[in-house]
Design an enzyme around this catalytic site. Structure first.
Site, PDB file in Angstrom:
ATOM      1  N   HIS A 107     -28.589 -19.991   5.314  1.00  0.00           N
ATOM      2  CA  HIS A 107     -29.939 -19.702   5.520  1.00  0.00           C
ATOM      3  C   HIS A 107     -30.637 -19.637   4.303  1.00  0.00           C
ATOM      4  O   HIS A 107     -30.149 -19.328   3.289  1.00  0.00           O
ATOM      5  CB  HIS A 107     -29.950 -18.384   6.233  1.00  0.00           C
ATOM      6  N   GLU A 125     -32.631 -17.748   2.906  1.00  0.00           N
ATOM      7  CA  GLU A 125     -32.622 -16.228   2.254  1.00  0.00           C
ATOM      8  C   GLU A 125     -31.365 -16.176   1.442  1.00  0.00           C
ATOM      9  O   GLU A 125     -31.192 -15.868   0.325  1.00  0.00           O
ATOM     10  CB  GLU A 125     -32.479 -15.060   3.131  1.00  0.00           C
ATOM     11  N   CYS A 136     -32.527 -12.704   9.736  1.00  0.00           N
ATOM     12  CA  CYS A 136     -31.701 -12.120  10.845  1.00  0.00           C
ATOM     13  C   CYS A 136     -30.972 -11.110  10.251  1.00  0.00           C
ATOM     14  O   CYS A 136     -30.993 -10.951   9.124  1.00  0.00           O
ATOM     15  CB  CYS A 136     -30.720 -13.464  11.315  1.00  0.00           C
ATOM     16  N   CYS A 157     -28.930 -11.995   6.998  1.00  0.00           N
ATOM     17  CA  CYS A 157     -29.719 -12.268   5.705  1.00  0.00           C
ATOM     18  C   CYS A 157     -30.388 -10.751   5.371  1.00  0.00           C
ATOM     19  O   CYS A 157     -30.335 -10.448   4.177  1.00  0.00           O
ATOM     20  CB  CYS A 157     -30.798 -13.066   5.938  1.00  0.00           C
TER      21      CYS A 157
END
Length: 184
Positions: free
Chosen positions: A88, A90, A118, A121
């Site tokens: 992801h 992040e 999420c 993260c």
């Protein structure tokens, strides 16, 4: 329901909830376009657009030194390209910044991301000790900050960054809607 917290700080731009506040305050930051040059959120949106061009879900992130405003790392999602479910945006910027700083702690750093992180993260943001989290679109289905697991509100969370949601929310949400509309 919103209640007033007398311990909240007014910093000249608006009321800002401190990390220890038990209540969530949604507010809009000033339009960054009026400031000198593009904002860090605009850079995150550019990273999200690049991710969409690679057929990745368009989420972008930028991690900056909170004191100087200098960009330390920027990335868009790479889960499909890297065959990595943890790639992801992040996670990618946290990994890159930790490597550049040669430290797993990113004290004094601010993270700008186009979508509410999420739970995975959000946990990484806490573990990295990110100072402030700014995000664009809210994610009622998969978010882990204002929705779902609400990672920063758990007793097991040892570091709670200051959180500001809804930054350039319309642009962030539209980019995601357009991406999924084109794939249906």
């Amino acid at each position: 329901m919103i209640s007033f917290n007398p311990d909240a700080l007014y910093d000249g731009r608006g009321w800002r909830a401190t990390a220890g506040d038990a209540l969530t305050i949604r507010w809009r930051r000033p339009n960054h376009a009026a400031m000198n040059g593009p904002s860090h959120m605009h850079r995150a949106l550019e990273e999200a657009e690049k991710a969409a061009e690679r057929d990745e879900v368009p989420v972008g992130a930028v991690l900056v030194d909170g004191t100087t405003g200098k960009v330390i790392a920027a990335a868009g999602n790479r889960t499909e390209n890297d065959n990595d479910p943890t790639a992801h945006a992040e996670m990618l910027v946290i990994r890159a910044a930790a490597e550049r700083r040669r430290s797993p702690r990113l004290d004094g750093c601010d993270l700008y991301v186009t979508l509410e992180p999420c739970p995975m993260c959000a946990s990484a943001i806490s573990l990295a000790r990110v100072r402030r989290l700014y995000f664009g679109a809210y994610d009622p289905k998969g978010g882990g900050v204002e929705h779902g697991a609400r990672v920063f509100e758990q007793a097991s969370c040892h570091h709670r960054p200051e959180v500001y949601g809804g930054i350039d929310e319309t642009q962030s949400a539209e980019l995601l809607k357009r991406f999924f509309r084109e794939r249906r």
